[in-house]
Scaffold this motif. Structure first.
Motif, PDB file in Angstrom:
ATOM      1  N   ILE A 161       0.700  -1.145  -0.024  1.00 39.33           N
ATOM      2  CA  ILE A 161      -0.022   0.005  -0.151  1.00 39.33           C
ATOM      3  C   ILE A 161       0.904   1.141   0.254  1.00 39.33           C
ATOM      4  N   VAL A 162       1.753   1.395   0.941  1.00 34.97           N
ATOM      5  CA  VAL A 162       2.871   2.490   1.014  1.00 34.97           C
ATOM      6  C   VAL A 162       3.559   2.700  -0.283  1.00 34.97           C
ATOM      7  N   ASP A 163       4.080   1.498  -0.838  1.00 36.30           N
ATOM      8  CA  ASP A 163       4.726   1.741  -1.986  1.00 36.30           C
ATOM      9  C   ASP A 163       3.828   1.979  -3.405  1.00 36.30           C
ATOM     10  N   GLY A 164       2.644   2.177  -3.227  1.00 39.39           N
ATOM     11  CA  GLY A 164       1.845   2.327  -4.392  1.00 39.39           C
ATOM     12  C   GLY A 164       1.374   1.081  -5.247  1.00 39.39           C
ATOM     13  N   LEU A 165       1.784  -0.117  -4.705  1.00 32.58           N
ATOM     14  CA  LEU A 165       1.484  -1.393  -5.589  1.00 32.58           C
ATOM     15  C   LEU A 165       0.161  -1.677  -5.340  1.00 32.58           C
ATOM     16  N   LEU A 166      -0.634  -1.214  -4.317  1.00 29.49           N
ATOM     17  CA  LEU A 166      -1.940  -1.148  -3.943  1.00 29.49           C
ATOM     18  C   LEU A 166      -2.466  -0.034  -3.872  1.00 29.49           C
ATOM     19  N   PRO A 167      -2.748   0.930  -4.946  1.00 27.99           N
ATOM     20  CA  PRO A 167      -3.005   2.466  -4.673  1.00 27.99           C
ATOM     21  C   PRO A 167      -4.612   2.491  -4.264  1.00 27.99           C
ATOM     22  N   PRO A 168      -4.616   3.738  -3.821  1.00 28.09           N
ATOM     23  CA  PRO A 168      -5.986   4.105  -3.240  1.00 28.09           C
ATOM     24  C   PRO A 168      -7.193   3.645  -3.941  1.00 28.09           C
ATOM     25  N   HIS A 169      -8.272   3.121  -3.571  1.00 29.49           N
ATOM     26  CA  HIS A 169      -9.428   2.450  -4.048  1.00 29.49           C
ATOM     27  C   HIS A 169      -9.243   1.237  -4.600  1.00 29.49           C
ATOM     28  N   THR A 170      -7.987   0.616  -4.500  1.00 27.03           N
ATOM     29  CA  THR A 170      -8.023  -0.774  -5.176  1.00 27.03           C
ATOM     30  C   THR A 170      -8.556  -1.717  -4.036  1.00 27.03           C
ATOM     31  N   ARG A 171      -9.094  -2.618  -4.399  1.00 26.72           N
ATOM     32  CA  ARG A 171      -9.680  -3.598  -3.680  1.00 26.72           C
ATOM     33  C   ARG A 171      -8.747  -4.533  -3.143  1.00 26.72           C
ATOM     34  N   LEU A 172      -8.498  -4.656  -1.707  1.00 26.97           N
ATOM     35  CA  LEU A 172      -7.645  -5.422  -1.009  1.00 26.97           C
ATOM     36  C   LEU A 172      -7.818  -7.007  -1.813  1.00 26.97           C
ATOM     37  N   PRO A 173      -6.914  -7.780  -1.845  1.00 26.70           N
ATOM     38  CA  PRO A 173      -7.051  -9.271  -1.990  1.00 26.70           C
ATOM     39  C   PRO A 173      -7.960  -9.731  -0.966  1.00 26.70           C
ATOM     40  N   SER A 174      -8.968 -10.682  -1.511  1.00 20.96           N
ATOM     41  CA  SER A 174      -9.709 -11.278  -0.753  1.00 20.96           C
ATOM     42  C   SER A 174      -9.083 -12.220   0.366  1.00 20.96           C
ATOM     43  N   GLN A 175      -9.932 -12.609   1.211  1.00 24.99           N
ATOM     44  CA  GLN A 175      -9.518 -13.501   2.395  1.00 24.99           C
ATOM     45  C   GLN A 175      -8.821 -14.804   1.775  1.00 24.99           C
ATOM     46  N   ALA A 176      -9.599 -15.127   0.746  1.00 22.48           N
ATOM     47  CA  ALA A 176      -9.185 -16.572   0.240  1.00 22.48           C
ATOM     48  C   ALA A 176      -7.884 -16.543  -0.795  1.00 22.48           C
ATOM     49  N   ARG A 177      -7.592 -15.299  -1.403  1.00 20.69           N
ATOM     50  CA  ARG A 177      -6.398 -15.114  -1.908  1.00 20.69           C
ATOM     51  C   ARG A 177      -5.295 -14.797  -1.121  1.00 20.69           C
ATOM     52  N   ILE A 178      -5.495 -14.035   0.048  1.00 20.65           N
ATOM     53  CA  ILE A 178      -4.247 -13.975   1.018  1.00 20.65           C
ATOM     54  C   ILE A 178      -3.958 -15.141   1.649  1.00 20.65           C
ATOM     55  N   ARG A 179      -5.086 -16.067   2.015  1.00 18.18           N
ATOM     56  CA  ARG A 179      -4.766 -17.552   2.210  1.00 18.18           C
ATOM     57  C   ARG A 179      -3.872 -18.048   1.334  1.00 18.18           C
ATOM     58  N   GLU A 180      -4.172 -18.097   0.215  1.00 17.16           N
ATOM     59  CA  GLU A 180      -3.433 -19.103  -0.727  1.00 17.16           C
ATOM     60  C   GLU A 180      -2.023 -18.376  -1.017  1.00 17.16           C
ATOM     61  N   GLU A 181      -1.958 -17.136  -1.445  1.00 18.90           N
ATOM     62  CA  GLU A 181      -0.685 -16.317  -1.557  1.00 18.90           C
ATOM     63  C   GLU A 181       0.348 -16.630  -0.428  1.00 18.90           C
ATOM     64  N   TYR A 182      -0.225 -16.283   0.789  1.00 12.54           N
ATOM     65  CA  TYR A 182       0.870 -16.427   1.899  1.00 12.54           C
ATOM     66  C   TYR A 182       0.897 -17.925   2.708  1.00 12.54           C
ATOM     67  N   GLY A 183       0.099 -18.721   2.372  1.00 10.45           N
ATOM     68  CA  GLY A 183       0.028 -19.997   2.888  1.00 10.45           C
ATOM     69  C   GLY A 183      -0.336 -19.972   4.204  1.00 10.45           C
ATOM     70  N   VAL A 184      -1.415 -19.178   4.719  1.00  8.48           N
ATOM     71  CA  VAL A 184      -1.912 -19.212   6.004  1.00  8.48           C
ATOM     72  C   VAL A 184      -3.353 -19.685   6.080  1.00  8.48           C
ATOM     73  N   SER A 185      -3.643 -19.603   7.278  1.00 10.75           N
ATOM     74  CA  SER A 185      -5.309 -19.925   7.820  1.00 10.75           C
ATOM     75  C   SER A 185      -6.319 -18.805   7.289  1.00 10.75           C
ATOM     76  N   ASP A 186      -7.268 -19.241   7.321  1.00  5.58           N
ATOM     77  CA  ASP A 186      -8.514 -18.143   7.506  1.00  5.58           C
ATOM     78  C   ASP A 186      -8.366 -17.217   8.419  1.00  5.58           C
ATOM     79  N   THR A 187      -8.047 -17.680   9.457  1.00  8.99           N
ATOM     80  CA  THR A 187      -7.879 -17.040  10.852  1.00  8.99           C
ATOM     81  C   THR A 187      -6.999 -15.621  10.605  1.00  8.99           C
ATOM     82  N   VAL A 188      -5.595 -16.297  10.154  1.00 14.98           N
ATOM     83  CA  VAL A 188      -4.331 -15.403   9.989  1.00 14.98           C
ATOM     84  C   VAL A 188      -4.888 -14.256   8.894  1.00 14.98           C
ATOM     85  N   ALA A 189      -5.605 -14.712   7.888  1.00 13.07           N
ATOM     86  CA  ALA A 189      -5.975 -13.661   6.782  1.00 13.07           C
ATOM     87  C   ALA A 189      -6.739 -12.684   7.398  1.00 13.07           C
TER      88      ALA A 189
END
Length: 250
Positions: A20-48
């Motif tokens: 976000i700070v570096d501008g790769l996720l600019p303002p008004h961009t939708r944050l990756p979904s919980q499922a996408r975060i889980r898959e991309e980072y290899g974490v649980s739903d709770t962590v996401a």
């Protein structure tokens, strides 16, 4: 988890924050979904979910009903003056700033007699239940609420005097120092304690924040020969403003 290792949700939040700070996720961009975060980072739903909560609490993202979570617009922080300097005329720091030709600040206030609660009574050195004049302020910049303030003055000092109402009468709006001088009370000291906390629901409703947003709280008390003559809480949204101090050197 070894000593010094961050919990998984903080590591995920940190990486998303950097994007976000570096501008790769600019303002008004939708944050990756919980499922996408889980898959991309290899974490649980709770962590996401917890990572998303961290970013929301920091004011970096906001939820939109039925749509998802989006990166918030982050305006450059503006300055709120706190000053130990008073020019002739006794104007408050906010009024000093508004004297500039390009200033866009306005304020509104309301005063009413009240009973001092325990915390206010302690700060003023009076008994709980003693009568005080309570004045509430909303300060705006170009129409946008930027700061709240609530002040309390002991009516044992100001009651039945021309300065009983801080914003009315011949010295209305002149500030504590000038008003007290008019009734032969010489203010010679002021303390300010600065802290931060989540904003209260009613504060954020006025300031335009969302639940969880942090506010800076300046707890100010004026003294005359060791006796408190006024105390106030100044509340400022931390994501939009920085508190700037100008202190004289003697």
């Amino acid at each position: 988890m070894t000593f010094g290792e961050q919990p998984a949700y903080l590591r995920v939040a940190g990486d998303l924050r950097k994007k976000i700070v570096d501008g790769l996720l600019p303002p008004h961009t939708r944050l990756p979904s919980q499922a996408r975060i889980r898959e991309e980072y290899g974490v649980s739903d709770t962590v996401a979910l917890e990572a998303r909560k961290v970013l929301m609490a920091e004011g970096l993202v906001e939820g939109r009903s039925g749509s998802g979570t989006y990166v918030r617009e982050r305006p450059a922080p503006r300055r709120v003056a706190r000053s130990g300097y008073r020019p002739a005329g006794g104007a408050t720091p906010f009024r000093q700033e508004q004297a500039a030709a390009d200033a866009r600040g306005t304020w509104e206030s309301s005063s009413a007699q009240a009973e001092a609660g325990g915390a206010v009574a302690d700060r003023l050195g009076i008994k709980p239940g003693d009568r005080v004049m309570r004045t509430r302020y909303v300060f705006r910049d170009a129409g946008e609420p930027m700061m709240l303030s609530t002040s309390w003055e002991p009516l044992a000092l100001t009651g039945r005097t021309p300065v009983m109402l801080p914003e009315e009468g011949p010295l209305g709006g002149m500030g504590v120092v000038e008003r007290m001088r008019a009734i032969d009370i010489v203010v010679d000291n002021v303390t300010e304690e600065v802290g931060a906390r989540p904003g209260l629901a009613e504060e954020l409703l006025t300031l335009g924040g969302v639940p969880g947003h942090v506010v800076v709280v300046v707890q100010r008390t004026f003294y005359a020969s060791g006796r408190a003559v006024e105390t106030a809480d100044v509340v400022i949204p931390a994501d939009r403003y920085r508190v700037s101090y100008h202190l004289p050197v003697k």
